[in-house]
Scaffold this motif. Structure first.
Motif, PDB file in Angstrom:
ATOM      1  N   SER A  59       0.881  -1.452   0.055  1.00 37.75           N
ATOM      2  CA  SER A  59       0.112   0.152  -0.107  1.00 37.75           C
ATOM      3  C   SER A  59       0.673   1.234  -0.068  1.00 37.75           C
ATOM      4  CB  SER A  59      -0.887   0.109   1.296  1.00 37.75           C
ATOM      5  OG  SER A  59      -0.472  -0.258   2.344  1.00 37.75           O
TER       6      SER A  59
ATOM      7  N   THR B  45       2.589   6.153  -2.262  1.00 36.49           N
ATOM      8  CA  THR B  45       1.511   5.298  -1.959  1.00 36.49           C
ATOM      9  C   THR B  45       0.753   4.451  -3.281  1.00 36.49           C
ATOM     10  OG1 THR B  45      -0.272   6.700  -2.316  1.00 36.49           O
ATOM     11  CG2 THR B  45       0.473   6.679  -0.004  1.00 36.49           C
ATOM     12  N   ALA B  46       0.392   3.431  -3.218  1.00 35.78           N
ATOM     13  CA  ALA B  46      -0.124   2.635  -4.400  1.00 35.78           C
ATOM     14  C   ALA B  46      -0.976   3.222  -5.374  1.00 35.78           C
ATOM     15  CB  ALA B  46      -0.590   1.017  -3.912  1.00 35.78           C
ATOM     16  N   ASP B  47      -1.858   4.324  -4.883  1.00 31.57           N
ATOM     17  CA  ASP B  47      -2.583   5.045  -5.263  1.00 31.57           C
ATOM     18  C   ASP B  47      -2.169   6.593  -6.004  1.00 31.57           C
ATOM     19  OD1 ASP B  47      -2.621   6.490  -3.303  1.00 31.57           O
ATOM     20  OD2 ASP B  47      -4.701   6.499  -2.608  1.00 31.57           O
ATOM     21  N   GLY B  48      -0.780   6.558  -6.013  1.00 32.65           N
ATOM     22  CA  GLY B  48      -0.222   7.630  -6.817  1.00 32.65           C
ATOM     23  C   GLY B  48       0.247   8.754  -5.743  1.00 32.65           C
ATOM     24  N   GLU B  49      -0.035   8.913  -4.608  1.00 30.55           N
ATOM     25  CA  GLU B  49       0.468  10.123  -3.789  1.00 30.55           C
ATOM     26  C   GLU B  49       1.957  10.042  -3.547  1.00 30.55           C
ATOM     27  OE1 GLU B  49      -1.867  10.531  -0.380  1.00 30.55           O
ATOM     28  OE2 GLU B  49      -3.896  10.069  -1.296  1.00 30.55           O
TER      29      GLU B  49
ATOM     30  N   VAL C 186       4.659   0.534  -9.768  1.00 27.54           N
ATOM     31  CA  VAL C 186       3.243   0.985  -9.281  1.00 27.54           C
ATOM     32  C   VAL C 186       3.382   2.610  -8.981  1.00 27.54           C
ATOM     33  CG1 VAL C 186       1.965   0.982  -7.089  1.00 27.54           C
ATOM     34  CG2 VAL C 186       3.075  -1.180  -8.256  1.00 27.54           C
ATOM     35  N   ALA C 187       4.653   3.232  -8.411  1.00 24.35           N
ATOM     36  CA  ALA C 187       4.317   4.526  -7.835  1.00 24.35           C
ATOM     37  C   ALA C 187       6.058   5.134  -8.291  1.00 24.35           C
ATOM     38  CB  ALA C 187       4.117   4.875  -6.679  1.00 24.35           C
TER      39      ALA C 187
END
Length: 296
Positions: free
Chosen positions: A41, A65-69, A241-242
């Motif tokens: 994550s 983070t995995a969602d790009g932050e 991923v990031a």
């Protein structure tokens, strides 16, 4: 704890400390610490690089983070640290300590953007390079990030000597799979065949050198989209991923790009995991790709 010495300079406990600087302008000594949460994550890395001939240090700390932050503290004008490898700059203070030589290290960072208090504990052994004075240590990583408890895995390394960021390209990758295996591979971006630094740690076992390591990357423009790490008998694919990149400018104005990324790892037998990969891109890096036919 197993120590695998691949080079002509057997590692000693004193190598965890600072080394006498060489006189070369590009002589540097650096410590890296990276980490990824058990579920992928979030992850991050810290690097402290000392440049005595320039009278300064580079300090990097990145969290993704995995969602790009992404948050980062990047300082290329940090003062050379005193005892304890403590540095400070505009809005941050950081320290880097060996708690127990080759067994445990701790990093503390306090800043407006990011706070870390993490320990890297050796898992499987210590790996000394053959072609440069450097060693890598696979680790369990625990502590707090922003005051929140953290547990994950990663690697730390320590190197000293001349490093020319603006002439040599390389790939470096390190990860842990879901069964507890660690994998690591590195190779410079030129055709000469040497015993490239590569190792694996089986679940609960000891670190072993892996011969015959190779790597092939697919690029989307200048950005890597996939790399196949060729460990004989067990190829592993890594996908970013990031990204947490850094741009590096030499004293004479040359520019290199350093696209480092938290990655998902997938072994050809279906095991998955997480780790970090870097694809260093100095000027003219495309002229020396290992397999240019694999570019997108």
């Amino acid at each position: 704890m197993r120590i695998v010495n691949m080079g002509e300079w057997p590692l000693a406990p004193e190598d965890e400390g600072r080394h006498e600087p060489g006189g070369e302008p590009l002589w540097n000594e650096s410590w890296y610490y990276d980490f990824v949460a058990e579920d992928g994550s979030l992850g991050g890395y810290v690097r402290l690089g000392l440049y005595p001939a320039w009278g300064r240090a580079w300090y990097w700390a990145c969290l993704v983070t995995a969602d790009g932050e992404r948050v980062a503290v990047i300082d290329h004008e940090a003062p050379l640290p005193g005892p304890g490898l403590s540095v400070s700059g505009d809005g941050y203070t950081a320290s880097h300590a060996t708690v127990e030589r080759f067994r445990s290290a701790r990093v503390h960072l306090a800043s407006k953007e990011l706070s870390l208090d993490l320990e890297w504990r050796t898992e499987g052994g210590v790996y000394g390079y053959a072609i440069t004075p450097r060693y890598e240590v696979p680790c369990v990583v625990t502590g707090t990030i922003g005051g929140v408890p953290f547990r994950g895995y990663g690697e730390r390394d320590h190197s000293w000597g001349v490093r020319d960021w603006w002439s040599i390209s390389w790939l470096w990758s390190s990860g842990r799979l879901e069964d507890g295996s660690f994998v690591h591979g590195m190779r410079p971006n030129f055709g000469m065949e040497l015993p490239w630094p590569a190792f694996a740690v089986p679940p609960g076992g000891e670190l072993e050198h892996v011969a015959g390591f190779s790597a092939a990357t697919v690029f989307d423009g200048d950005r890597p989209s996939e790399t196949v790490l060729g460990f004989p008998g067990r190829a592993t694919t890594v996908r970013p991923v990031a990204f947490a990149p850094v741009t590096l400018t030499s004293p004479d104005g040359k520019v290199a790009e350093f696209p480092r990324a938290m990655c998902r790892f997938e072994s050809e037998d279906g095991r998955t995991g997480w780790g970090w990969t870097e694809w260093h891109q100095p000027p003219g890096w495309r002229d020396h790709l290992w397999q240019p036919s694999q570019q997108a």
